[in-house]
Design a protein around this motif. Structure first.
Motif, PDB file in Angstrom:
ATOM      1  N   LEU A  63       0.802  -1.223   0.000  1.00 59.78           N
ATOM      2  CA  LEU A  63       0.000   0.000   0.000  1.00 59.78           C
ATOM      3  C   LEU A  63       0.834   1.273   0.000  1.00 59.78           C
ATOM      4  N   ASP A  64       1.809   1.384   0.901  1.00 58.88           N
ATOM      5  CA  ASP A  64       2.721   2.525   0.876  1.00 58.88           C
ATOM      6  C   ASP A  64       4.027   2.083   1.517  1.00 58.88           C
ATOM      7  N   ASN A  65       4.951   2.990   1.687  1.00 61.11           N
ATOM      8  CA  ASN A  65       6.295   2.622   2.150  1.00 61.11           C
ATOM      9  C   ASN A  65       6.496   2.832   3.639  1.00 61.11           C
ATOM     10  N   ASN A  66       5.425   2.992   4.408  1.00 57.75           N
ATOM     11  CA  ASN A  66       5.623   3.184   5.836  1.00 57.75           C
ATOM     12  C   ASN A  66       5.324   1.903   6.606  1.00 57.75           C
ATOM     13  N   ASP A  67       5.741   1.881   7.846  1.00 55.26           N
ATOM     14  CA  ASP A  67       5.652   0.680   8.672  1.00 55.26           C
ATOM     15  C   ASP A  67       4.394   0.621   9.530  1.00 55.26           C
ATOM     16  N   THR A  68       3.405   1.435   9.218  1.00 57.69           N
ATOM     17  CA  THR A  68       2.110   1.301   9.888  1.00 57.69           C
ATOM     18  C   THR A  68       1.580  -0.108   9.659  1.00 57.69           C
ATOM     19  N   PRO A  69       1.036  -0.766  10.677  1.00 57.17           N
ATOM     20  CA  PRO A  69       0.505  -2.121  10.478  1.00 57.17           C
ATOM     21  C   PRO A  69      -0.437  -2.180   9.278  1.00 57.17           C
ATOM     22  N   LEU A  70      -0.265  -3.194   8.454  1.00 57.59           N
ATOM     23  CA  LEU A  70      -1.024  -3.295   7.216  1.00 57.59           C
ATOM     24  C   LEU A  70      -2.532  -3.364   7.482  1.00 57.59           C
ATOM     25  N   ALA A  71      -2.937  -3.999   8.574  1.00 62.28           N
ATOM     26  CA  ALA A  71      -4.364  -4.065   8.894  1.00 62.28           C
ATOM     27  C   ALA A  71      -4.951  -2.667   9.016  1.00 62.28           C
ATOM     28  N   GLN A  72      -4.233  -1.784   9.683  1.00 64.38           N
ATOM     29  CA  GLN A  72      -4.718  -0.413   9.839  1.00 64.38           C
ATOM     30  C   GLN A  72      -4.681   0.321   8.511  1.00 64.38           C
TER      31      GLN A  72
END
Length: 252
Positions: A63-72
């Motif tokens: 989705l994007d290049n950040n480490d935010t949990p994929l579920a969120q």
């Protein structure tokens, strides 16, 4: 019953129908996983993990290049696209990084409402070659008379340099766990120019199976890219028309 996690293996196929015929298929394995359960799946085998493993899951790969949990991220992106994923379960179907390589032409995220065994909507994350751009389609699914899930929409993203933009996508999804089938047709008016799809069988992620897919498929991301370029060369040899990237064409 909807499995929370599974190994999905089978075959993916592509068929060019206009202005000439060109078809190929190859073996494929993908991960099916409820996004809140990725950690539980990784814990099942020493060779699977978040860092430095033969199979690696990283939230920033999707989705994007950040480490935010994929579920969120998936629920937030769905909301931004007008889909209500605040409740229910969210699953992904896609490749995970294997032996350091990853290339996902398509990752699907499914929302299954509470009390249902069928998705009502999905996010389709598409990546093109060779530009490595990503695009997201947010799609509401409808059941037809045969119980298959369908949706159609305009093509908004340049994927293959051998297909024009002026096409319409027609998706058909058959969900009958442990079987999963998908067909995507590219139509120009009523003419099917191109079609692709896969037929997958989902099996429980037992320890032996998780090790077996690594030995059988190896660096699948590299194999996917190699197959794309090989088939592109074959299309070029057959005389397929080349369509420049729209952004590049606008700048010429």
């Amino acid at each position: 019953m909807i499995p929370a996690m599974a190994l999905a293996s089978g075959r993916v196929w592509h068929q060019r129908r206009e202005p000439f015929s060109h078809r190929f298929d190859y073996p494929l394995w993908l991960v099916w996983c409820e996004l809140e359960q990725t950690g539980s799946l990784l814990d099942r085998h020493w060779a699977w993990g978040r860092r430095w493993r033969p199979v690696t899951f990283r939230d920033r790969d999707y989705l994007d290049n950040n480490d935010t949990p994929l579920a969120q991220k998936a629920r937030d992106r769905a909301a931004a696209e007008g889909l209500d994923w605040s409740g229910g379960r969210v699953f992904m179907l896609g490749q995970w990084r294997t032996l350091g390589t990853l290339f996902n032409p398509l990752v699907l995220y499914f929302h299954i409402p509470e009390g249902s065994d069928q998705p009502d909507s999905m996010l389709a994350e598409v990546q093109n070659t060779p530009w490595r751009e990503k695009h997201l389609y947010a799609l509401r699914l409808s059941a037809d008379d045969n119980g298959e899930l369908t949706v159609d929409h305009s093509k908004d993203f340049h994927v293959s340099p051998f297909l024009p933009m002026a096409l319409r996508y027609h998706w058909r999804l058959h969900v009958a766990f442990p079987e999963l089938r998908l067909t995507l047709q590219d139509k120009q008016g009523e003419t099917v120019v191109f079609a692709a799809g896969f037929t997958l069988h989902l099996e429980p992620p037992e320890k032996a199976a998780m090790g077996r897919v690594i030995r059988r498929f190896g660096a699948q991301g590299f194999a996917t890219l190699r197959g794309i370029y090989w088939q592109a060369w074959r299309l070029w040899r057959k005389g397929a028309r080349f369509y420049s990237h729209p952004n590049k064409a606008d700048n010429d």
